[in-house]
Design an enzyme around this catalytic site. Structure first.
Site, mmCIF file in Angstrom:
data_model
loop_
_atom_site.group_PDB
_atom_site.id
_atom_site.type_symbol
_atom_site.label_atom_id
_atom_site.label_comp_id
_atom_site.label_asym_id
_atom_site.label_seq_id
_atom_site.Cartn_x
_atom_site.Cartn_y
_atom_site.Cartn_z
ATOM 1 N N HIS A 220 0.681 -1.060 -0.147
ATOM 2 C CA HIS A 220 -0.198 0.396 -0.061
ATOM 3 C C HIS A 220 1.298 1.503 0.494
ATOM 4 C CE1 HIS A 220 -3.639 1.937 -0.453
ATOM 5 N NE2 HIS A 220 -3.230 3.187 0.165
ATOM 6 N N TYR A 224 1.793 5.696 -2.537
ATOM 7 C CA TYR A 224 2.477 7.231 -2.330
ATOM 8 C C TYR A 224 4.099 7.298 -2.533
ATOM 9 C CZ TYR A 224 -1.544 6.564 0.227
ATOM 10 O OH TYR A 224 -2.550 6.387 1.045
ATOM 11 N N HIS A 371 -10.932 1.647 -10.197
ATOM 12 C CA HIS A 371 -10.354 2.791 -9.263
ATOM 13 C C HIS A 371 -8.814 2.756 -9.095
ATOM 14 C CE1 HIS A 371 -8.584 4.938 -5.092
ATOM 15 N NE2 HIS A 371 -7.115 3.743 -5.015
ATOM 16 N N PHE A 372 -8.039 2.005 -8.995
ATOM 17 C CA PHE A 372 -5.599 2.517 -9.180
ATOM 18 C C PHE A 372 -5.493 2.488 -10.741
ATOM 19 C CE2 PHE A 372 -6.020 -1.875 -9.347
ATOM 20 C CZ PHE A 372 -5.407 -2.083 -10.334
ATOM 21 N N HIS A 373 -6.421 3.246 -11.757
ATOM 22 C CA HIS A 373 -6.065 3.613 -12.982
ATOM 23 C C HIS A 373 -6.461 4.769 -12.891
ATOM 24 C CE1 HIS A 373 -6.231 -0.531 -14.464
ATOM 25 N NE2 HIS A 373 -5.121 -0.075 -15.310
ATOM 26 N N ARG A 434 -12.648 -8.584 -10.985
ATOM 27 C CA ARG A 434 -11.330 -8.572 -11.989
ATOM 28 C C ARG A 434 -10.472 -9.647 -12.082
ATOM 29 N NH1 ARG A 434 -7.188 -6.327 -7.343
ATOM 30 N NH2 ARG A 434 -5.753 -6.346 -8.988
ATOM 31 N N ARG A 435 -9.308 -9.256 -12.945
ATOM 32 C CA ARG A 435 -8.712 -10.676 -13.146
ATOM 33 C C ARG A 435 -9.124 -12.135 -13.808
ATOM 34 N NH1 ARG A 435 -4.494 -10.716 -8.225
ATOM 35 N NH2 ARG A 435 -2.693 -9.429 -8.759
HETATM 36 C C1 HEM Z 1 -4.554 -4.027 -14.692
HETATM 37 C C2 HEM Z 1 -6.980 -1.371 -18.820
HETATM 38 C C3 HEM Z 1 -2.853 2.037 -18.224
HETATM 39 C C4 HEM Z 1 -1.719 -0.991 -14.159
HETATM 40 C C5 HEM Z 1 -5.749 -3.346 -16.060
HETATM 41 C C6 HEM Z 1 -7.276 -4.325 -16.413
HETATM 42 C C7 HEM Z 1 -6.953 -3.367 -17.355
HETATM 43 C C8 HEM Z 1 -6.544 -2.173 -17.827
HETATM 44 C C9 HEM Z 1 -8.989 -3.266 -18.162
HETATM 45 C C10 HEM Z 1 -7.938 -5.168 -15.557
HETATM 46 C C11 HEM Z 1 -7.567 -5.994 -15.592
HETATM 47 C C12 HEM Z 1 -7.929 -7.663 -14.989
HETATM 48 O O1 HEM Z 1 -8.705 -7.577 -13.631
HETATM 49 O O2 HEM Z 1 -8.396 -8.595 -15.442
HETATM 50 C C13 HEM Z 1 -5.607 -0.506 -19.625
HETATM 51 C C14 HEM Z 1 -5.266 0.417 -19.703
HETATM 52 C C15 HEM Z 1 -4.466 1.168 -20.152
HETATM 53 C C16 HEM Z 1 -4.180 0.930 -18.892
HETATM 54 C C17 HEM Z 1 -6.241 0.298 -20.956
HETATM 55 C C18 HEM Z 1 -3.630 2.472 -20.827
HETATM 56 C C19 HEM Z 1 -3.709 2.201 -21.858
HETATM 57 C C20 HEM Z 1 -2.498 1.124 -16.568
HETATM 58 C C21 HEM Z 1 -1.567 1.690 -16.156
HETATM 59 C C22 HEM Z 1 -0.690 1.406 -15.304
HETATM 60 C C23 HEM Z 1 -1.309 0.366 -15.445
HETATM 61 C C24 HEM Z 1 -0.385 3.293 -17.269
HETATM 62 C C25 HEM Z 1 0.140 1.927 -14.381
HETATM 63 C C26 HEM Z 1 1.078 2.470 -14.382
HETATM 64 C C27 HEM Z 1 -1.969 -1.610 -13.995
HETATM 65 C C28 HEM Z 1 -2.349 -2.969 -12.991
HETATM 66 C C29 HEM Z 1 -3.329 -3.536 -13.422
HETATM 67 C C30 HEM Z 1 -3.814 -3.398 -13.919
HETATM 68 C C31 HEM Z 1 -1.004 -2.950 -11.871
HETATM 69 C C32 HEM Z 1 -3.830 -5.065 -11.625
HETATM 70 C C33 HEM Z 1 -2.514 -6.319 -12.570
HETATM 71 C C34 HEM Z 1 -3.245 -7.280 -11.174
HETATM 72 O O3 HEM Z 1 -4.578 -7.507 -11.189
HETATM 73 O O4 HEM Z 1 -2.031 -8.159 -11.748
HETATM 74 N N1 HEM Z 1 -5.390 -2.796 -16.690
HETATM 75 N N2 HEM Z 1 -4.654 -0.494 -17.941
HETATM 76 N N3 HEM Z 1 -2.178 -0.021 -16.414
HETATM 77 N N4 HEM Z 1 -3.302 -2.344 -14.825
HETATM 78 FE FE1 HEM Z 1 -3.869 -1.114 -16.520
#
Ligand code: HEM
Length: 567
Positions: A220, A224, A371-373, A434-435
């Site tokens: 967490h 920050y 939330h985290f996006h 999710r996931r």
């Molecule tokens: C997970 C889309 C950019 C960090 C995800 C998920 C989606 C997504 C749909 C959920 C997948 C799931 O839970 O099955 C996108 C799109 C982006 C983008 C369309 C831009 C083109 C970013 C950026 C970051 C980021 C800029 C961080 C700097 C993450 C992380 C996860 C995630 C940490 C979680 C992975 C996990 O559950 O193990 N993203 N994302 N994403 N995204 Fe993104």
């Protein structure tokens, strides 16, 4: 010496953006999944990614762990060193960059070979190839060495300048590195005492709960560690870039001290659903999490004040008249303002996510990535993107290629992420997990069970297209700039954009305000931060260790059937 310092920083920043580029390309595929479209049957994609989960692991690790770590290491090395006018050991600085990159490559090989498809949290008992854990540990260790170099440089500066106030940017950077040393202890101990001994077979199994608790000790507070480097830009540089002044330097210092003390003992709010952690500790961590809202609100009001000051200085009057007088054509300013706007939603959603009462409603649903996006994916990432528009020219003497495309990329990223956030939060409230390769695995259930989520699904899909365009526009500008010829003496054309009212070097501590004097003893405050974390995690970990039960490693996400399951 300066050219060499700039060069190592440039390497950090360029590596960060290469990682983000690959990570971002995978994002839209995930967004399409949450729109009910399964693109993973496509033969070209199948050749590149063995599964949705391999893509998701790459996306999470490259974006959230690699991009942030490299960018921040460069940013937080360069800024304080320049701020103090210090001469650091450049061989050591290059050594840490090489070590971090070596760690990245060692971890990347199993990720690319589908041998570390563990998602970015790598919770055991899911087990990956040992090289993933070793590489990731080397990467983190390198960042700790950067932290050490900056903190020791500051200690040297204090000795050489007794009775003087630490310059603001140095203060913010040093307190942030101190915070990283406190919060990374969880992950470091997990790697050294739990994960690495386990994957090398030195332990018969692993206790998933202990590993998860240590993960969130870091996991967490790390948000920050990602966010505050953006705050440095908002406090120290954005006022100048927008044409105004910093509202209150002492408040900026107080904000960073509050984060140093309070960022880490909050991680158990990620574990409300976990057994063997008493409700008392869960509630204590919840209240401590709410306390973190205070420095963020301080920042929101301070920076809004700076922007108001800027708009008034540019002739703006009244509420709306003022808004129109900000430099809306400057991608550096626009990107950061939009990033801050996205953080308003992110912060508010975070309070819901951290609440013991609300958390079960959204736990492990699409709400969480929603939330985290808008926090790390926009507030942080978009600030770093906007910073890159001046920082890369500052480091290289090259001119920003296509500023209009840069500006468009900022609006597109913000718009895409806002639509994405609405779609994903909404899907989460409807119970979409999710996931999950929701578009294929659970199609029959999905069709019947989630038909009512058609609108949020459509929004998520549309956002994927917009974000793809935003990403392509942004990376075109960044890589074209990096590859263009050097044109300027960057020190003259793109100097560090310090806000004017920042206290000048040499300010005497005796004449400084009470708040500045109270926040100056960072070393003592650091000890308090360690003590707080020991107090808030010690009893929890003791109980978990007393009741530890080891389980064998499992492989859930392999595409080879015989590999799926537990040992
Ligand atoms: C997970 C889309 C950019 C960090 C995800 C998920 C989606 C997504 C749909 C959920 C997948 C799931 O839970 O099955 C996108 C799109 C982006 C983008 C369309 C831009 C083109 C970013 C950026 C970051 C980021 C800029 C961080 C700097 C993450 C992380 C996860 C995630 C940490 C979680 C992975 C996990 O559950 O193990 N993203 N994302 N994403 N995204 Fe993104």
């Amino acid at each position: 010496y300066l050219a060499n310092l700039k060069k190592v920083t440039q390497y950090y920043v360029a590596t960060a953006f290469i990682a983000l580029f690959i990570g971002v390309l995978i994002g839209p595929l995930q967004a399409f999944n949450y729109a009910g479209i399964n693109v993973y049957e496509n033969p070209i994609l199948k050749a590149l990614l063995k599964s949705y989960y391999q893509g998701l692991s790459l996306h999470g690790v490259l974006n959230a762990l690699v991009f942030t770590q490299f960018f921040i290491s460069g940013w937080l090395l360069y800024l304080p060193v320049r701020d103090m006018g210090a001469k650091i050991n450049m061989k050591f600085a290059w050594g840490t960059y090489i070590m971090m990159t070596a760690g990245l490559l060692i971890a990347a090989i199993p990720l690319l070979l589908n041998k570390a498809t563990l998602l970015y949290t790598f919770y055991p008992p899911m087990e990956g190839h040992w090289s993933f854990y070793v590489g990731a540990t080397i990467m983190v260790a390198a960042s700790l060495l950067v932290a050490g170099q900056v903190i020791l440089t500051w200690v040297g500066w204090k000795k050489a300048n007794p009775g003087q106030v630490t310059p603001l940017v140095t203060f913010m950077s040093v307190s942030l590195w101190m915070m990283w040393l406190v919060c990374s202890l969880g992950l470091v101990s997990s790697a050294l005492f739990v994960l690495i001994p386990w994957v090398f077979g030195l332990r018969p199994g692993v206790d998933p709960l202990i590993a998860k608790t240590l993960f969130w000790w870091t996991g967490h507070a790390i948000v920050y560690f990602w966010l505050l480097p953006a705050y440095i830009s908002w406090y120290a540089f954005l006022p100048k870039q927008a044409g105004g002044r910093i509202v209150s330097e002492p408040l900026a210092r107080l904000t960073f001290v509050m984060f140093l003390l309070n960022s880490t003992p909050v991680g158990i709010h990620h574990q409300y659903a976990d057994p063997n952690i008493s409700n008392t500790w869960k509630i204590i961590h919840m209240f401590l999490t709410f306390l973190i809202a205070i420095p963020s609100l301080l920042t929101a009001f301070s920076i809004a004040g700076s922007l108001e000051d800027a708009a008034r200085a540019r002739g703006g009057r009244g509420i709306f008249g003022m808004l129109t007088h900000l430099p809306w054509k400057d991608p550096v300013v626009v990107g950061q303002i939009l990033a801050m706007v996205s953080f308003i939603g992110g912060g508010a959603g975070g309070i819901i996510t951290a609440s013991f009462a609300f958390s079960p409603v959204i736990h492990n649903t699409a709400w969480i990535p929603g939330h985290f996006h808008i926090t790390v994916g926009t507030a942080v990432t978009q600030t770093f993107m906007a910073v890159a528009f001046w920082f890369i020219p500052h480091l290289t003497g090259k001119r920003l290629v296509a500023p209009k495309v840069a500006l468009a990329s900022m609006w597109l990223w913000f718009t895409g992420m806002m639509i994405f956030a609405v779609g994903m939060h909404w899907e989460g409230l409807l119970g979409v997990p999710r996931r999950t390769l929701i578009s294929a695995v659970a199609l029959p259930i999905y069709k019947e069970g989630y038909m009512h989520s058609t609108i949020p699904m459509a929004l998520t899909g549309i956002s994927g297209v917009i974000l793809l365009l935003a990403g392509l526009a942004f990376f075109y500008v960044i890589f074209a700039t990096l590859l263009s010829p050097r044109r300027d003496d960057a020190e003259a054309t793109t100097p560090l954009p310090y806000s004017e009212s920042i206290s000048p070097a040499g300010t005497n501590l005796k004449t400084a305000s009470n708040l500045v004097r109270a926040t100056e003893p960072l070393l003592a405050l650091w000890v308090v931060a360690f003590a707080l974390v020991a107090l808030m995690y010690g009893p929890v970990l003791m109980r978990l260790t007393q009741n530890a039960s080891l389980v064998p490693g499992c492989n859930f996400y392999s595409t080879v059937q015989s590999e799926v399951g537990c040992k």
